[in-house]
Design a protein around this motif. Structure first.
Motif, PDB file in Angstrom:
ATOM      1  N   LEU A  87       0.819  -1.207   0.000  1.00 16.41           N
ATOM      2  CA  LEU A  87       0.000   0.000   0.000  1.00 16.41           C
ATOM      3  C   LEU A  87       0.856   1.261   0.000  1.00 16.41           C
ATOM      4  O   LEU A  87       0.530   2.257  -0.648  1.00 16.41           O
ATOM      5  CB  LEU A  87      -0.926  -0.015   1.221  1.00 16.41           C
ATOM      6  CG  LEU A  87      -2.080  -1.021   1.165  1.00 16.41           C
ATOM      7  CD1 LEU A  87      -2.738  -1.144   2.529  1.00 16.41           C
ATOM      8  CD2 LEU A  87      -3.097  -0.607   0.115  1.00 16.41           C
ATOM      9  N   GLN A 117       3.858   1.540  -1.289  1.00 12.14           N
ATOM     10  CA  GLN A 117       4.389   1.673  -2.642  1.00 12.14           C
ATOM     11  C   GLN A 117       3.311   2.177  -3.600  1.00 12.14           C
ATOM     12  O   GLN A 117       3.566   3.014  -4.466  1.00 12.14           O
ATOM     13  CB  GLN A 117       4.931   0.315  -3.113  1.00 12.14           C
ATOM     14  CG  GLN A 117       5.806   0.410  -4.359  1.00 12.14           C
ATOM     15  CD  GLN A 117       7.027   1.277  -4.126  1.00 12.14           C
ATOM     16  OE1 GLN A 117       7.104   2.390  -4.615  1.00 12.14           O
ATOM     17  NE2 GLN A 117       7.980   0.759  -3.360  1.00 12.14           N
ATOM     18  N   GLN A 118       2.102   1.688  -3.413  1.00  2.00           N
ATOM     19  CA  GLN A 118       0.986   2.118  -4.238  1.00  2.00           C
ATOM     20  C   GLN A 118       0.705   3.615  -4.047  1.00  2.00           C
ATOM     21  O   GLN A 118       0.484   4.354  -5.017  1.00  2.00           O
ATOM     22  CB  GLN A 118      -0.255   1.298  -3.885  1.00  2.00           C
ATOM     23  CG  GLN A 118      -1.497   1.634  -4.689  1.00  2.00           C
ATOM     24  CD  GLN A 118      -2.688   0.792  -4.237  1.00  2.00           C
ATOM     25  OE1 GLN A 118      -2.519  -0.302  -3.695  1.00  2.00           O
ATOM     26  NE2 GLN A 118      -3.889   1.299  -4.456  1.00  2.00           N
ATOM     27  N   THR A 164       3.657   5.644  -5.634  1.00  2.00           N
ATOM     28  CA  THR A 164       3.650   5.577  -7.095  1.00  2.00           C
ATOM     29  C   THR A 164       2.536   6.441  -7.662  1.00  2.00           C
ATOM     30  O   THR A 164       2.737   7.193  -8.630  1.00  2.00           O
ATOM     31  CB  THR A 164       3.483   4.115  -7.557  1.00  2.00           C
ATOM     32  OG1 THR A 164       4.570   3.344  -7.058  1.00  2.00           O
ATOM     33  CG2 THR A 164       3.455   4.028  -9.074  1.00  2.00           C
ATOM     34  N   ALA A 165       1.346   6.351  -7.060  1.00  2.62           N
ATOM     35  CA  ALA A 165       0.221   7.155  -7.529  1.00  2.62           C
ATOM     36  C   ALA A 165       0.509   8.644  -7.345  1.00  2.62           C
ATOM     37  O   ALA A 165       0.238   9.460  -8.239  1.00  2.62           O
ATOM     38  CB  ALA A 165      -1.049   6.759  -6.783  1.00  2.62           C
ATOM     39  N   ALA A 186      -4.948   4.964  -1.007  1.00  2.00           N
ATOM     40  CA  ALA A 186      -3.958   4.019  -0.491  1.00  2.00           C
ATOM     41  C   ALA A 186      -3.557   4.392   0.934  1.00  2.00           C
ATOM     42  O   ALA A 186      -3.386   3.520   1.799  1.00  2.00           O
ATOM     43  CB  ALA A 186      -2.740   3.980  -1.404  1.00  2.00           C
TER      44      ALA A 186
END
Length: 321
Positions: A41, A43-44, A47-48, A60
């Protein structure tokens, strides 16, 4: 992004896929979720965020907090994203939760203050800025912003103190300018002029610094110094209309109307040109009439919509070109 949040971003980059992630209370209560869930989560979210997808990034963060609510770093990151989404009330909630969990989190106190300031909740913003400074006394941005809020609240002495402290920690033209404005409002013109001169020195090409300096010198009834300041400004920016206009005003008020007219003599700058009728037209009047017909029949002309606050009128047609 605050320094704390930048450090958080770097930690996310540095973590290995299976490194454990624990909250400050994990040693007492045990991990609330498995490390891979939290890591994925995080990393998500990052990244987003980096790709400009703010809503998925915030979602996230919420998912992390649902599994592991005692994460002031994630709460602060969520607050930053909510601010960028134009949701300051949500941001305030996240930042308040972050500082409740970690009272010494200076950056979260500061970001909370910024959100409160944007909503016009100035007294609350003062409290939050002071909390940030209690944790980090040399927090330059907090001193500067607190000065702005105190000035808006009418506390000029407090504002002057804050701007002076910020300037002593880091010389910045913007802070010097704000200090000068607060001093000038407090009728301390000599000190204000000194602050404006510092702003000019720190940022020589900044028109606002020159303008404030000239106006303060004019208020002090010091035409010679005001003209010198205008000339210094024009040496940096010869095309500055404001500098020329202020110089003309100072000259005129100082009794040198002839020198002022040299600057404001529109006959020197405006030229009248008589056009001949183009080939195929008997006179310029005939050409103008033909031009009117072409313009009035142009296919892009249309009546502005009824909800247009400026241009709507049934007899008016304009072109979007």
């Amino acid at each position: 992004m605050s320094r704390k949040e930048r450090r958080y971003e770097k930690r996310l980059e540095a973590r290995k896929p299976h490194a454990p992630v624990r909250s400050p209370s994990a040693t007492k209560t045990g991990p609330v979720a498995s490390s891979p869930d939290i890591q994925g989560l995080q990393q998500q979210a990052m990244t987003a965020y980096r790709s400009g997808q703010l809503r998925p990034a915030l979602d996230a963060c919420r998912a992390i907090l649902a599994l592991h609510p005692n994460r002031p770093d994630v709460l602060s990151f969520a607050g930053m994203i909510a601010t960028q989404l134009g949701r300051p009330e949500d941001a305030i909630g996240y930042y308040r939760d972050a500082v409740a969990l970690k009272p010494d989190f200076a950056e979260a106190h500061y970001n909370l203050a910024v959100a409160l300031q944007r909503l016009g909740r100035l007294a609350d913003a003062v409290t939050a800025y002071r909390s940030a400074l209690l944790q980090k006394p040399e927090f330059v941005a907090a001193h500067h912003n607190l000065g702005n809020v105190l000035r808006d609240l009418g506390d000029l002495e407090g504002a002057i103190e804050c701007f002076g402290k910020a300037l002593s920690l880091r010389a910045a033209a913007e802070t010097a300018l704000n200090l000068g404005a607060a001093l000038q409002a407090d009728r301390k013109l000599g000190d204000a002029i000194g602050a404006y001169r510092q702003a000019v020195t720190l940022k020589p090409g900044w028109p606002a610094a020159h303008s404030h300096l000239v106006h303060a010198l004019m208020e002090c009834r010091d035409p010679r110094a005001a003209i010198a300041a205008c000339e210094s400004w024009l040496a940096m920016d010869p095309a500055s209309v404001e500098a020329q206009a202020l110089k003309a005003i100072v000259l005129n008020e100082g009794g040198d109307e002839k020198a002022a007219r040299v600057i404001l003599d529109f006959d020197r700058f405006v030229q009248v040109v008589d056009f001949e009728a183009p080939p195929g037209y008997a006179s310029l009047a005939d050409f103008n009439a033909a031009l009117v017909r072409v313009v009035e029949s142009h296919p892009t002309l249309k009546v502005p919509p009824a909800d247009d606050p400026t241009y709507h009128h049934p007899a008016l047609q304009i072109t979007e070109e």
